[in-house]
Scaffold this active site. Structure first.
Site, short mmCIF file in Angstrom:
data_model
loop_
_atom_site.label_atom_id
_atom_site.label_comp_id
_atom_site.label_asym_id
_atom_site.label_seq_id
_atom_site.Cartn_x
_atom_site.Cartn_y
_atom_site.Cartn_z
CG ASP A 12 -72.27 -8.03 80.50
OD1 ASP A 12 -72.34 -7.93 81.74
OD2 ASP A 12 -72.33 -9.12 79.89
CG ASP A 106 -73.23 -7.93 86.06
OD1 ASP A 106 -74.46 -8.09 86.03
OD2 ASP A 106 -72.43 -8.84 85.79
CD GLU A 107 -76.76 -8.50 81.79
OE1 GLU A 107 -76.67 -8.36 80.55
OE2 GLU A 107 -76.92 -9.60 82.33
#
Length: 361
Positions: A12, A106-107
């Site tokens: 993350d 983003d993860e």
């Protein structure tokens, strides 16, 4: 022969959008930054850790964020940059495993049970990945490592920012026990409220509930809740995770209430959603209408059709059908959304498209 214990990493990125802006603009480094528009109708898309200390959060109205943090610096979003950085990060993941399940820009989950590079542990792989991300993008990431997806995601929040945490086999149930169920990925605010009404506040409380009781209150999700209370999650990392819905929403420059204005907005939303469907050669059966009133209260209405939606006119018509029982509206509307779900690409529905709409995507 028993299956090997899975090794799952959840990566993350730390305050991703805001961190990219601080990286690219030295003048805002160390300052409370919000990605979004500062005007009255604006919404915060992301907040730096400096801004979060003041209570600024994503999805917060910009006027509220500015009230909480008068020194807040707003920067406009640059999604093409975020996508490019995300591709760099995913290229790093791919050095270690082909089993990557993106959750957003983003993860992602990574299954490193059988990694492409010989490394002594998933912990070592996570450390290498985070170091490579920092070296190649100038950004920090946090990581959670465990034997299933649920625990790996919990673990990635445990040492944020720029840290990592391991929940080893055998430790999942004890780790989950004291945590509030509202912090569990897969339990949203509405479900958490229903659990609270049943006296379920923590993982330990959830573990005391028989499966039959959970089935009665939560239906098909009950077995998942029963498992995670015990640190059990059998879901695999899904490389080709199917998209569940396509939707668009708009926040109006001024609140609207008139039926004609709402119908016009619905028509535009339907055309944009259908353009996205056309691009992916997909359609769906369930249409959901979302309204947010001027006092920020929100409601949704859905209907499932017997066959796939065939075009923007039918999608708009269904939106008007869902809106009709709500008229006349009790308040003005600041946001309107339209979503198509129960997606299906197997029947190749007739695609009616406008090239100008596709060009805008």
């Amino acid at each position: 022969m028993s299956q090997p214990v899975r090794r799952i990493i959840h990566i993350d990125m730390d305050a991703f959008y805001a961190s990219v802006e601080q990286r690219d603009n030295p003048s805002v480094r160390g300052l409370p930054v919000a990605v979004g528009r500062s005007q009255e109708r604006g919404v915060v898309a992301a907040a730096s850790y400096e801004a979060r200390k003041f209570g600024v959060r994503s999805a917060m109205p910009s006027v509220v964020a500015k009230r909480k943090c008068p020194a807040l610096v707003f920067v406009p979003p640059r999604f093409e940059v975020y996508r490019a950085v995300s591709q760099q990060i995913h290229a790093i993941f791919a050095r270690y495993t082909p089993l990557i399940q993106p959750l957003s820009l983003d993860e992602a989950y990574l299954d490193v049970t059988a990694p492409l590079l010989p490394r002594p542990s998933a912990t070592a792989i996570a450390q290498e990945i985070r170091a490579a991300i920092l070296a190649e993008t100038g950004l920090t990431a946090s990581a959670g490592i465990s034997y299933n997806k649920f625990l790996a995601k919990l673990a990635s929040d445990y040492r944020k920012p720029n840290g990592q945490y391991v929940i080893p086999p055998g430790a999942g149930e004890a780790f989950v026990a004291p945590l509030p169920v509202s912090s569990f990925h897969g339990i949203g605010p509405a479900t958490a409220a229903r659990m609270t009404a049943l006296g379920i506040y923590t993982g330990a409380d959830l573990r005391t509930q028989p499966l039959a009781v959970l089935n009665r209150h939560f239906g098909k999700a009950a077995s998942f809740y029963y498992g995670i209370a015990r640190g059990v999650d059998e879901r695999p990392v899904e490389v080709d995770r199917p998209r569940k819905s396509l939707g668009k929403e708009t926040t109006f420059g001024r609140d609207i209430r008139a039926e004609a204005d709402l119908h016009t907005a619905l028509q535009t939303l339907a055309e944009n959603v259908w353009a996205a469907c056309t691009k992916r050669q997909i359609s769906g059966r369930t249409v959901t209408l979302k309204l947010k009133y001027d006092d920020f209260t929100q409601l949704t209405r859905s209907t499932s059709l017997t066959s796939l939606v065939r075009g923007a006119p039918q999608l708009a018509e269904t939106g008007r059908f869902l809106l009709a029982p709500l008229l006349p509206l009790p308040r003005s509307v600041r946001l309107l959304g339209l979503t198509l779900s129960a997606l299906d690409d197997t029947q190749n529905p007739t695609i009616e498209t406008q090239l100008s709409l596709l060009a805008d995507l």
